[in-house]
Design a protein around this motif. Structure first.
Motif, short mmCIF file in Angstrom:
data_model
loop_
_atom_site.label_atom_id
_atom_site.label_comp_id
_atom_site.label_asym_id
_atom_site.label_seq_id
_atom_site.Cartn_x
_atom_site.Cartn_y
_atom_site.Cartn_z
N GLU A 123 0.51 -1.33 0.17
CA GLU A 123 0.44 -0.14 -0.17
C GLU A 123 1.39 1.21 0.06
OE1 GLU A 123 -3.98 1.75 2.79
OE2 GLU A 123 -3.24 -0.51 2.42
N THR A 125 1.47 5.18 0.65
CA THR A 125 0.29 6.94 1.85
C THR A 125 1.46 7.85 0.98
OG1 THR A 125 0.19 4.75 3.13
CG2 THR A 125 -0.12 7.40 3.44
N VAL A 127 1.97 12.43 0.60
CA VAL A 127 1.65 13.10 2.45
C VAL A 127 1.96 14.53 1.31
CG1 VAL A 127 3.10 14.33 4.11
CG2 VAL A 127 2.78 11.40 3.86
N ASP A 169 0.01 17.38 4.75
CA ASP A 169 -1.20 17.25 5.11
C ASP A 169 -0.74 15.44 4.64
OD1 ASP A 169 -3.41 19.19 4.80
OD2 ASP A 169 -3.40 19.72 2.67
N SER A 170 -1.42 15.20 5.63
CA SER A 170 -1.04 13.26 6.01
C SER A 170 -2.64 12.66 6.40
CB SER A 170 0.19 13.43 6.33
OG SER A 170 -0.03 11.50 6.41
N GLU A 171 -2.48 11.18 6.55
CA GLU A 171 -3.27 10.65 7.19
C GLU A 171 -1.98 9.78 7.84
OE1 GLU A 171 -5.61 7.14 4.84
OE2 GLU A 171 -6.76 9.61 4.09
N ASP A 172 -1.30 10.35 7.79
CA ASP A 172 0.29 9.12 8.37
C ASP A 172 1.33 10.13 8.77
OD1 ASP A 172 1.89 7.37 9.59
OD2 ASP A 172 1.01 5.69 8.41
N PRO A 180 5.57 4.09 6.77
CA PRO A 180 4.05 4.27 7.45
C PRO A 180 3.44 3.06 8.58
CG PRO A 180 4.03 3.54 5.08
CD PRO A 180 5.31 3.57 5.53
N ILE A 182 1.21 3.35 10.57
CA ILE A 182 -0.63 2.87 10.88
C ILE A 182 -0.94 1.70 9.95
CG2 ILE A 182 -3.28 3.80 10.42
CD1 ILE A 182 -1.67 6.60 11.31
N THR A 183 -1.07 1.99 8.59
CA THR A 183 -0.56 0.39 7.30
C THR A 183 -0.40 -0.32 7.99
OG1 THR A 183 -0.78 2.85 5.94
CG2 THR A 183 -0.57 0.76 5.15
N SER A 186 -1.75 -2.72 10.26
CA SER A 186 -3.03 -2.89 10.17
C SER A 186 -2.47 -4.12 8.78
CB SER A 186 -3.68 -1.83 8.87
OG SER A 186 -4.95 -1.43 10.08
#
Length: 197
Positions: A123, A125, A127, A169-172, A180, A182-183, A186
């Motif tokens: 996956e 990600t 940023v 700007d990022s989710e992680d 990453p 967080i990924t 999971s």
């Protein structure tokens, strides 16, 4: 923590990735993958990061035939063009000059290979970093204090490089540093590794 049934291997020579993975508190080995990191003709930055993360994980497969192998790669892009690791002062200066007052996308991919079963998860990600307007004096000052020649775009945001940034700007947030988490957490859970237990 319950020990994982398979050893965990980080297929990377990056100290930043080692430090990030150590945050999870799980034991792991390190393997140095030897992978050609050149982009294929017309290959998009996200696709390049994904392909290299898979290749790095697969490079450790022979040495670790029964393991959970982590491969990761990061590609920085400005206007769709890849920004590699600068390698020296002059290249780092040129990169930062181009990035001044611009948005740069950092594509960070992670792959988790179960070498015992062949199961592969991958996956990427993204940023987005908006850089401050940077004068020549700013860039010289930064590089004299933080010679980040081994970082994509010459921006080591986990230390002084954060002063180059206007917005992230990022989710992680760990993706920008190179892995990453967080990924990855999971992915590990899907392989039965629960870092919180």
């Amino acid at each position: 923590m319950i020990p994982p049934s398979l050893p965990i291997v980080l297929a990377s020579t990056s100290r930043y990735r080692r430090e990030l993975l150590a945050r999870l508190g799980i034991p792991f080995d390190v393997f140095a993958p030897h992978v050609d990191e050149s982009a294929l003709p017309g290959e998009e930055p996200a696709a390049l990061a994904l392909r290299l993360s898979r290749l790095k994980a697969q490079a450790a497969q022979r040495a670790y035939p029964r393991a959970l192998i982590i491969g990761s790669d990061q590609v920085a892009a400005l206007d769709g063009a890849t920004l590699g690791k600068p390698g020296d002062y002059a290249n780092a200066f040129r990169q930062l000059e181009r990035m001044s007052a611009r948005q740069v996308e950092f594509h960070t991919a992670v792959s988790l290979l179960n070498s015992a079963t062949g199961a592969l998860q991958s996956e990427a990600t993204i940023v987005r970093v908006r850089f401050r307007p940077l004068s020549e004096e700013d860039i010289h000052g930064y590089l004299s204090k933080e010679p980040a020649f081994d970082c994509a775009g010459a921006a080591r945001v986990e230390s002084l490089g954060i002063a180059l940034c206007e917005r992230i700007d990022s989710e992680d947030p760990t993706a920008l540093i190179g892995l990453p988490l967080i990924t990855l957490v999971s992915m590990l859970q899907r392989e039965g590794v629960y870092v919180l237990r």
